[in-house]
Design an enzyme around this catalytic site. Structure first.
Site, PDB file in Angstrom:
ATOM      1  N   ASP A   1      49.500  38.446  74.609  1.00 41.14           N
ATOM      2  CA  ASP A   1      49.575  37.998  75.828  1.00 41.14           C
ATOM      3  C   ASP A   1      48.207  36.477  75.969  1.00 41.14           C
ATOM      4  O   ASP A   1      47.507  36.871  74.820  1.00 41.14           O
ATOM      5  CB  ASP A   1      49.181  38.821  76.732  1.00 41.14           C
TER       6      ASP A   1
ATOM      7  N   ASP B   1      46.376  34.263  78.989  1.00 38.57           N
ATOM      8  CA  ASP B   1      45.057  34.812  79.634  1.00 38.57           C
ATOM      9  C   ASP B   1      45.412  36.136  79.875  1.00 38.57           C
ATOM     10  O   ASP B   1      45.855  37.247  80.427  1.00 38.57           O
ATOM     11  CB  ASP B   1      46.379  34.319  81.487  1.00 38.57           C
TER      12      ASP B   1
END
Length: 220
Positions: free
Chosen positions: A9, A11
């Site tokens: 991922d 953020d």
């Protein structure tokens, strides 16, 4: 289980950008009159920006800018913050080097749009590590749907069950598990004890906790 690919991922995993998202929502949505303390409350971490805006516009509609215009304001705010002060999460550079030396394929799968993906990879100077970069504009449904993780696996040419995922949000963990992948959760400090992360296969506080010898055994 041995792994053939690692998917990150973005953020809160590659980059410490969650405070920027919080600031953007407070500044821009708050400036439009949204009261975040009024129900129905929303845990926005890991959700698409469009879905966050849609939630508040439905329950606390504001006059003036349309949701699409508010969306762009938030994206521009976060992009500026990343460009000016974005920094990699602790332990990330060493982990990327270990995985690259394995060698394993790597991908990014983010609920953020392409602008923020490109901005982040450029700021951290890590684009060269990734074979595939998947952003929310490429899929019909963002996380917690599994679409973006399945797309990343497809682009890597690796079956989902041979993918290891690093995720910080419940929405992201849910998405990766639904895609049939093994997930390492990296919850924020204030969510560390929350039972919702029990669906993850492993849980760490940060990349500096990764046991590189154990990781090498998993990927070889």
């Amino acid at each position: 289980m041995t792994f053939q690919a690692v998917i990150f991922d973005m953020d809160g995993v590659l980059i410490d950008s969650e405070p920027l998202w919080h600031q953007a929502e407070q500044h821009i949505l708050g400036g439009l009159g949204v009261d975040f303390s009024k129900p129905p409350l929303l845990q926005s971490t890991g959700l698409t920006t469009a879905s966050v805006i849609a939630h508040w516009y439905q329950h606390q509609p504001w006059p003036g800018p349309l949701p699409a215009q508010v969306y762009q304001r938030i994206i521009d705010f976060v992009a500026s913050g990343i460009t000016n002060s974005g920094s990699a999460k602790a332990g990330l550079p060493a982990l990327l080097d270990v995985i690259a030396a394995a060698p394993l394929k790597m991908a990014v799968a983010t609920n953020s749009p392409q602008l923020l993906l490109d901005t982040t990879l450029a700021r951290l100077n890590i684009a060269h590590y990734f074979t595939a970069c998947c952003h929310v504009d490429l899929v019909k449904h963002g996380k917690p749907a599994p679409d973006i993780y399945l797309l990343a696996a497809e682009k890597l040419g690796v079956a989902p069950q041979h993918c290891l995922v690093f995720e910080d949000s419940f929405a992201g963990v849910t998405a990766a598990k639904a895609a049939g992948m093994t997930v390492v959760a990296i919850p924020a400090a204030h969510e560390w004890q929350h039972s919702k992360f029990d669906i993850a296969d492993h849980k760490i506080r940060c990349f500096t906790e990764v046991d590189f010898r154990q990781l090498a055994a998993l990927i070889n």
